[in-house]
Scaffold this motif. Structure first.
Motif, PDB file in Angstrom:
ATOM      1  N   UNK A 510      97.722  36.847   7.631  1.00  0.00           N
ATOM      2  CA  UNK A 510      99.066  36.427   7.187  1.00  0.00           C
ATOM      3  C   UNK A 510      99.459  37.179   5.933  1.00  0.00           C
ATOM      4  N   UNK A 511      98.488  37.353   5.020  1.00  0.00           N
ATOM      5  CA  UNK A 511      98.775  38.069   3.777  1.00  0.00           C
ATOM      6  C   UNK A 511      98.998  39.549   4.079  1.00  0.00           C
ATOM      7  N   UNK A 512      98.100  40.104   4.888  1.00  0.00           N
ATOM      8  CA  UNK A 512      98.177  41.541   5.139  1.00  0.00           C
ATOM      9  C   UNK A 512      99.390  41.927   5.976  1.00  0.00           C
ATOM     10  N   UNK A 513      99.967  40.977   6.681  1.00  0.00           N
ATOM     11  CA  UNK A 513     101.154  41.308   7.479  1.00  0.00           C
ATOM     12  C   UNK A 513     102.401  41.371   6.621  1.00  0.00           C
ATOM     13  N   UNK A 514     102.270  41.064   5.331  1.00  0.00           N
ATOM     14  CA  UNK A 514     103.407  41.166   4.422  1.00  0.00           C
ATOM     15  C   UNK A 514     104.249  39.912   4.359  1.00  0.00           C
ATOM     16  N   UNK A 515     103.802  38.837   5.030  1.00  0.00           N
ATOM     17  CA  UNK A 515     104.590  37.604   5.075  1.00  0.00           C
ATOM     18  C   UNK A 515     104.240  36.761   3.850  1.00  0.00           C
ATOM     19  N   UNK A 516     105.016  36.930   2.756  1.00  0.00           N
ATOM     20  CA  UNK A 516     104.680  36.262   1.498  1.00  0.00           C
ATOM     21  C   UNK A 516     105.921  36.150   0.630  1.00  0.00           C
ATOM     22  N   UNK A 517     105.769  35.475  -0.529  1.00  0.00           N
ATOM     23  CA  UNK A 517     106.843  35.444  -1.515  1.00  0.00           C
ATOM     24  C   UNK A 517     106.491  36.472  -2.578  1.00  0.00           C
ATOM     25  N   UNK A 518     107.264  37.554  -2.659  1.00  0.00           N
ATOM     26  CA  UNK A 518     106.968  38.608  -3.620  1.00  0.00           C
ATOM     27  C   UNK A 518     105.711  39.370  -3.230  1.00  0.00           C
ATOM     28  N   UNK A 519     105.190  40.145  -4.169  1.00  0.00           N
ATOM     29  CA  UNK A 519     103.965  40.925  -3.962  1.00  0.00           C
ATOM     30  C   UNK A 519     102.986  40.568  -5.072  1.00  0.00           C
ATOM     31  N   UNK A 520     101.700  40.959  -4.943  1.00  0.00           N
ATOM     32  CA  UNK A 520     100.758  40.670  -6.029  1.00  0.00           C
ATOM     33  C   UNK A 520     101.266  41.160  -7.382  1.00  0.00           C
ATOM     34  N   UNK A 521     101.997  42.281  -7.371  1.00  0.00           N
ATOM     35  CA  UNK A 521     102.466  42.879  -8.626  1.00  0.00           C
ATOM     36  C   UNK A 521     103.621  42.115  -9.267  1.00  0.00           C
ATOM     37  N   UNK A 522     104.391  41.344  -8.475  1.00  0.00           N
ATOM     38  CA  UNK A 522     105.617  40.728  -9.008  1.00  0.00           C
ATOM     39  C   UNK A 522     105.528  39.224  -9.221  1.00  0.00           C
ATOM     40  N   UNK A 523     104.514  38.568  -8.648  1.00  0.00           N
ATOM     41  CA  UNK A 523     104.489  37.091  -8.692  1.00  0.00           C
ATOM     42  C   UNK A 523     104.344  36.552 -10.115  1.00  0.00           C
TER      43      UNK A 523
END
Length: 717
Positions: A510-523
């Protein structure tokens, strides 16, 4: 011929220069044989403001929205002191980079900015603005050690191969501009009274705020329920005691105590017997290697005063100093190609540890797995061991180092015993369950310095009779869910609210498919911004909505913005652009369509005041005369500067002055007043390099050869 390398920051440029053994530093670049290394300061260019496209947009008027430019354009970033002026440092550095690329002896350019969306567009926007016809290459590295820099320079690729990453970065940037400019402006006009900080509305801000809001409401509406438990203490023939809890149909919590009271009466005259005994040896694996979210969650929950933003800044500093690999990663595994280098790092890291012999390299699939790595591997140390770092850096570095070492230590093992005790009575349907746990192999837990709480049960056999020593019914209350901390919030942002088991393959996918809020760099920046604009606040380590934050969630009619699924889909589209499964053109049409609908929905709503800004004019205190031009010195947000700055006076004492910061001091109004009046200030409580406190007299004097000012220190008798 010579190649120009563009690094993202001066510190990274120095790492590349050191790797190439280039010592010759000029103004804005290093130069050696075959290579010139220059740098940006992060983003040197920014998107046009709305007023740059249309002068009517200088004032916010409802009829001017929605506003979407036909073509997006870039300009030199604005000065932090005044947004109407270009940042002079950025102008100077862009001119240096341009002149270097245009040199006749230069035949190619290498972008060496961070290997992520932001790094890609930092390099590309600079190179695109110069309009060079020379070949452009890309250096892709996960760390800045000498070995990796040299290896990377021998395997550079054409920058055009990175176009999908650039498209994703540009699409994210343009989308956030379109949504942010339009919805922030219209929401502020609609719901704010008075001029002041705008009512921020953003693509990632809103769903993150809603997560905190929902938890607050859940806690408020929670109604505690009473439940009861029955516990007993049993005694074996040889006088050993053990505790057990009463279970019926797999449940030990009872809504009423009536049935338990009936059991109590029977227990007074009965004895029990061991009906079942299970002894299992269990293995306990170490937690996975850190990704950024894991590192932020671990540090913020374990140490006081840490925020996810501070963890990221500290990890970024360690990365730029060559001590750890790229920190802004979502992966918890390493690429399989890194086995040899990891073994080398392990040999360096384990040296001198009291349990060095227990640490052995293994190429486990749990550690090395290409299917669980997206762009960047998990965060691990490099073979460069830090000799001198700050206390904050040491704390984060130790966490990363220990998590790395754990992977190569023996697996912790414990023995779990489960006793089932029944009562000699047909009237009692249930049974008492007792659990014991004994550590057999400490293994990787030695690095955690935490001992497992052992529960040792007596040696009994199945069918053995036991006496009932005592029993008790206890009353309990259900507890409300806990308020969010940065750790729990980051986890929800990472999985977009999907409740998945940590060990689940689906969670990783789920994480690797890009389905998230923001990215590790922006959260981390999102959480910080929510606090800075007044939508949330900290109660110790807990995050709660402010009254303004609540009213924004309850009033804003654009419900899609608060929907985790909608936000996850946007992030997924950006991910798919990067993977060439979706076009940036389609994405921007989707964003434009959403923005038009959202703006019109906002306009149609009833006007209410969510935020009232009092426009009381603050008297500006003059602290003294400017030593350069004689005008008044006043306090600004970032420093104490000359009120005549619009006419070109550059005198300023910055609040984050590096000379004072090295002695753990910041300039105060009192200090500045004394400097301006007497030419010197007596300062107490300075800290030496060795950590000792001392007092001194400081002067801030103009250099005879140029326009700059320098600090001078004296000691009183």
């Amino acid at each position: 011929m010579t190649k120009v390398i563009i690094a993202e920051k001066p510190s990274v440029a120095k790492n590349i220069a050191d790797a190439l053994k280039i010592k010759n530093r000029n103004d804005g670049y290093y130069e050696g044989q075959n290579y010139i290394i220059t740098w940006a300061f992060g983003h040197l260019l920014q998107l046009f403001d709305a007023k740059d496209y249309d002068s009517r947009m200088a004032r916010w008027k409802m009829e001017n929205f929605p506003f979407i430019p036909g073509n997006f354009q870039y300009k030199v970033k604005s000065s932090p002191k005044n947004k109407d002026y270009k940042d002079p440092g950025a102008v100077k550095q862009l001119n240096i980079i341009s002149s270097l690329i245009k040199r006749n002896d230069v035949d190619a350019v290498i972008s060496a900015c961070d290997f992520d969306r932001e790094g890609q567009i930092i390099g590309d926007t600079i190179i695109d603005s110069i309009h060079t016809h020379k070949k452009v290459y890309r250096l892709l590295l996960n760390e800045w050690t000498q070995e990796e820099v040299l290896k990377g320079l021998n395997s550079i690729i054409l920058n055009k191969e990175m176009k999908p990453l650039k498209d994703a970065g540009i699409s994210r940037q343009w989308a956030d501009w379109i949504i942010g400019i339009n919805l922030t402006s219209v929401a502020t006009l609609k719901y704010q009274s008075g001029r002041g900080q705008a009512l921020n509305v953003g693509r990632v801000l809103m769903p993150t705020l809603k997560i905190i809001y929902d938890r607050d409401k859940e806690i408020e509406s929670f109604v505690p329920e009473i439940y009861y438990k029955l516990g007993a203490v049993f005694e074996t023939r040889d006088g050993q005691k053990y505790e057990g809890n009463y279970f019926e149909d797999g449940e030990d919590k009872f809504k009423s105590d009536e049935s338990l009271k009936a059991i109590e009466k029977i227990l007074k005259t009965e004895t029990g017997f061991v009906s079942d005994k299970k002894v299992e040896k269990k293995k306990e694996y170490p937690p996975y290697l850190f990704n950024l979210t894991g590192l932020q969650g671990y540090i913020t929950s374990k140490f006081k005063g840490w925020t996810s933003d501070k963890v990221l800044r500290t990890a970024q500093s360690l990365y730029e100093k060559k001590f750890i690999t790229y920190p802004r990663t979502s992966s918890t595994a390493l690429e399989e190609s890194l086995k040899g280098r990891t073994a080398k790092v392990l040999d360096v890291m384990k040296k001198g540890l009291p349990f060095e012999e227990e640490i052995k390299f293994t190429a486990s699939k749990r550690i090395f797995d290409n299917s669980k790595v997206e762009s960047h591997s998990a965060i691990i140390p490099t073979y460069v061991v830090p000799k001198k770092i700050t206390g904050d850096e040491q704390l984060v570095y130790t966490a990363i180092k220990n998590r790395f070492l754990m992977q190569f230590m023996p697996i912790a093992e414990f023995e779990e015993t489960k006793l089932t005790t029944k009562i000699h009575s047909n009237e009692i349907k249930g049974e008492f369950i007792s659990k014991g746990r004994v550590q057999l192999v400490e293994g990787w837990k030695k690095l955690e310095n935490t001992e497992m709480k052992e529960i040792i049960l007596p040696q009994v056999s199945v069918s053995e009779d036991v006496a009932i020593h005592e029993y008790k019914i206890s009353q309990h209350k259900t507890t409300p869910p806990k308020q969010h901390t940065e750790r729990t919030l980051l986890r929800i942002m990472e999985t977009c609210g999907r409740k998945l088991d940590d060990k689940s393959e689906e969670r990783v996918n789920a994480i690797l498919s890009g389905y998230s809020i923001g990215t590790p760099a922006t959260r981390a920046d999102t959480i910080k911004k929510l606090k800075d604009i007044g939508y949330i606040e900290y109660h110790n380590k807990n995050l709660v909505c402010t009254e303004l934050g609540r009213r924004v969630v309850e009033t804003l009619p654009v419900t899609e913005l608060f929907d985790l699924d909608f936000t996850g889909k946007i992030e997924k589209k950006l991910y798919d652009i990067e993977k060439q499964k979706y076009s940036s053109e389609e994405f921007l049409e989707f964003i434009k369509s959403f923005t038009f609908t959202a703006v019109n929905k906002l306009k149609a709503e009833e006007t209410v005041v969510l935020k009232k800004v009092d426009s009381v004019k603050k008297e500006t205190e003059v602290l003294g005369k400017c030593p350069v031009c004689g005008h008044g010195i006043i306090e600004g947000q970032k420093g104490f500067g000359c009120s005549n700055w619009k006419s070109g006076c550059k005198f300023v004492i910055w609040k984050n002055d590096k000379y004072l910061a090295a002695m753990k001091k910041k300039p105060t109004k009192t200090m500045v007043k004394a400097l301006l009046k007497n030419g010197k200030a007596s300062v107490k409580g300075l800290t030496s390099k060795k950590g000792k406190k001392f007092n001194a007299i400081l002067k801030y004097e103009k250099n005879p050869d140029n326009a700059y000012f320098t600090w001078k220190m004296e000691f009183s008798d």
